[in-house]
Design a protein around this motif. Sequence first.
Motif, PDB file in Angstrom:
ATOM      1  N   LYS A   9       0.841  -1.198   0.000  1.00 44.48           N
ATOM      2  CA  LYS A   9       0.000   0.000   0.000  1.00 44.48           C
ATOM      3  C   LYS A   9       0.874   1.246   0.000  1.00 44.48           C
ATOM      4  O   LYS A   9       1.909   1.294   0.649  1.00 44.48           O
ATOM      5  N   SER A  10       0.410   2.255  -0.688  1.00 48.23           N
ATOM      6  CA  SER A  10       1.159   3.507  -0.811  1.00 48.23           C
ATOM      7  C   SER A  10       0.858   4.436   0.360  1.00 48.23           C
ATOM      8  O   SER A  10      -0.077   4.220   1.133  1.00 48.23           O
ATOM      9  N   ASP A  11       1.654   5.494   0.453  1.00 51.22           N
ATOM     10  CA  ASP A  11       1.408   6.522   1.470  1.00 51.22           C
ATOM     11  C   ASP A  11       0.031   7.142   1.272  1.00 51.22           C
ATOM     12  O   ASP A  11      -0.647   7.471   2.246  1.00 51.22           O
ATOM     13  N   ARG A  12      -0.369   7.272   0.038  1.00 49.40           N
ATOM     14  CA  ARG A  12      -1.702   7.839  -0.254  1.00 49.40           C
ATOM     15  C   ARG A  12      -2.803   6.917   0.286  1.00 49.40           C
ATOM     16  O   ARG A  12      -3.800   7.383   0.833  1.00 49.40           O
ATOM     17  N   TRP A  13      -2.620   5.605   0.115  1.00 51.77           N
ATOM     18  CA  TRP A  13      -3.596   4.645   0.619  1.00 51.77           C
ATOM     19  C   TRP A  13      -3.693   4.753   2.140  1.00 51.77           C
ATOM     20  O   TRP A  13      -4.781   4.753   2.708  1.00 51.77           O
ATOM     21  N   ILE A  14      -2.541   4.861   2.817  1.00 52.52           N
ATOM     22  CA  ILE A  14      -2.522   4.985   4.279  1.00 52.52           C
ATOM     23  C   ILE A  14      -3.232   6.261   4.708  1.00 52.52           C
ATOM     24  O   ILE A  14      -4.045   6.240   5.645  1.00 52.52           O
ATOM     25  N   GLU A  15      -2.958   7.370   4.043  1.00 53.22           N
ATOM     26  CA  GLU A  15      -3.636   8.643   4.362  1.00 53.22           C
ATOM     27  C   GLU A  15      -5.148   8.503   4.212  1.00 53.22           C
ATOM     28  O   GLU A  15      -5.908   8.983   5.061  1.00 53.22           O
ATOM     29  N   ASN A  16      -5.584   7.855   3.161  1.00 52.60           N
ATOM     30  CA  ASN A  16      -7.018   7.658   2.938  1.00 52.60           C
ATOM     31  C   ASN A  16      -7.621   6.783   4.039  1.00 52.60           C
ATOM     32  O   ASN A  16      -8.714   7.075   4.539  1.00 52.60           O
ATOM     33  N   GLN A  17      -6.914   5.730   4.436  1.00 56.68           N
ATOM     34  CA  GLN A  17      -7.402   4.867   5.518  1.00 56.68           C
ATOM     35  C   GLN A  17      -7.526   5.641   6.823  1.00 56.68           C
ATOM     36  O   GLN A  17      -8.521   5.515   7.534  1.00 56.68           O
ATOM     37  N   ARG A  18      -6.541   6.446   7.128  1.00 55.99           N
ATOM     38  CA  ARG A  18      -6.604   7.263   8.355  1.00 55.99           C
ATOM     39  C   ARG A  18      -7.815   8.187   8.322  1.00 55.99           C
ATOM     40  O   ARG A  18      -8.518   8.330   9.314  1.00 55.99           O
ATOM     41  N   ARG A  19      -8.071   8.791   7.184  1.00 52.72           N
ATOM     42  CA  ARG A  19      -9.223   9.693   7.045  1.00 52.72           C
ATOM     43  C   ARG A  19     -10.526   8.918   7.267  1.00 52.72           C
ATOM     44  O   ARG A  19     -11.416   9.373   7.988  1.00 52.72           O
ATOM     45  N   LEU A  20     -10.638   7.723   6.674  1.00 53.82           N
ATOM     46  CA  LEU A  20     -11.848   6.914   6.811  1.00 53.82           C
ATOM     47  C   LEU A  20     -12.091   6.461   8.255  1.00 53.82           C
ATOM     48  O   LEU A  20     -13.235   6.279   8.668  1.00 53.82           O
ATOM     49  N   LEU A  21     -11.023   6.278   9.012  1.00 52.32           N
ATOM     50  CA  LEU A  21     -11.150   5.831  10.404  1.00 52.32           C
ATOM     51  C   LEU A  21     -11.543   6.965  11.349  1.00 52.32           C
ATOM     52  O   LEU A  21     -11.787   6.730  12.529  1.00 52.32           O
ATOM     53  N   GLN A  22     -11.603   8.175  10.853  1.00 58.42           N
ATOM     54  CA  GLN A  22     -12.055   9.361  11.590  1.00 58.42           C
ATOM     55  C   GLN A  22     -11.323   9.570  12.918  1.00 58.42           C
ATOM     56  O   GLN A  22     -11.945   9.669  13.981  1.00 58.42           O
ATOM     57  N   PRO A  23      -9.999   9.669  12.881  1.00 56.11           N
ATOM     58  CA  PRO A  23      -9.258   9.830  14.143  1.00 56.11           C
ATOM     59  C   PRO A  23      -9.590  11.125  14.884  1.00 56.11           C
ATOM     60  O   PRO A  23      -9.429  11.196  16.102  1.00 56.11           O
ATOM     61  N   GLU A  24     -10.102  12.125  14.181  1.00 58.90           N
ATOM     62  CA  GLU A  24     -10.476  13.369  14.865  1.00 58.90           C
ATOM     63  C   GLU A  24     -11.669  13.175  15.790  1.00 58.90           C
ATOM     64  O   GLU A  24     -11.887  13.966  16.702  1.00 58.90           O
ATOM     65  N   LYS A  25     -12.423  12.082  15.598  1.00 58.38           N
ATOM     66  CA  LYS A  25     -13.577  11.777  16.450  1.00 58.38           C
ATOM     67  C   LYS A  25     -13.274  10.657  17.444  1.00 58.38           C
ATOM     68  O   LYS A  25     -14.177  10.150  18.098  1.00 58.38           O
ATOM     69  N   ARG A  26     -12.018  10.272  17.571  1.00 57.54           N
ATOM     70  CA  ARG A  26     -11.658   9.134  18.425  1.00 57.54           C
ATOM     71  C   ARG A  26     -12.041   9.394  19.883  1.00 57.54           C
ATOM     72  O   ARG A  26     -11.993  10.522  20.367  1.00 57.54           O
ATOM     73  N   ALA A  27     -12.401   8.324  20.547  1.00 52.44           N
ATOM     74  CA  ALA A  27     -12.820   8.413  21.947  1.00 52.44           C
ATOM     75  C   ALA A  27     -11.636   8.668  22.871  1.00 52.44           C
ATOM     76  O   ALA A  27     -11.794   9.263  23.928  1.00 52.44           O
ATOM     77  N   SER A  28     -10.461   8.201  22.481  1.00 51.45           N
ATOM     78  CA  SER A  28      -9.261   8.370  23.287  1.00 51.45           C
ATOM     79  C   SER A  28      -8.323   9.344  22.578  1.00 51.45           C
ATOM     80  O   SER A  28      -7.821   9.047  21.491  1.00 51.45           O
ATOM     81  N   ILE A  29      -8.100  10.480  23.193  1.00 47.40           N
ATOM     82  CA  ILE A  29      -7.268  11.520  22.598  1.00 47.40           C
ATOM     83  C   ILE A  29      -5.885  11.008  22.197  1.00 47.40           C
ATOM     84  O   ILE A  29      -5.357  11.363  21.168  1.00 47.40           O
TER      85      ILE A  29
END
Length: 181
Positions: free
Chosen positions: A143-163
């Motif tokens: 997987k490319s860096d772009r794929w990883i960035e997209n996965q991070r976006r899909l996982l919504q880390p800005e809404k994570r329950a644990s800071i």
Amino acid sequence: MHITIITAPKLKILGRLTDTNISRLELGTTVFKGSPDCRMATVVRTVKVLALRLDNRRLDVVINFMKCFPCVEKLYIKTSAAWKNTQRRCSPGRIECLDHHLKKLQISYYSGKRPHVQFAKFFVLNAGVLESLVLDVYPNKHKSDRWIENQRRLLQPEKRASIGAQIDFTFGDCSSYLRDG
């Protein structure tokens, strides 16, 4: 498979439990038949590390295991290579393990497809003290860096329950299962 543990008052590590091959698991007087149906009588608080092998990736099965083992701090989930979209909509209510204990989660054979993202995202959005989510990407998939960035976006880390929760991707052969116990 039928597993019986007569006594293990200091049992801290349990695994690799499976959702399809264990028809009965006995821990002392606590009995799980098939997929665990947790009641207060079936809570085992000493287990801190739990390893699951899921052939049918269903969130409700994982939630039931977490209710039965509410003090799990490290959860390892290894799936079959052919995950199917069998996840059900789930509003589990309060889960002690997610609210107070689960610090490390590792999911093996992650492909980044929608069902996998939804499964991982449940933990990102609900695990209140999660420190580390490691996603072992399906073997032989570069997987490319772009794929990883997209996965991070899909996982919504800005809404994570644990800071402080960190999301990491590994690209090995997924054979390092339970490497740090």
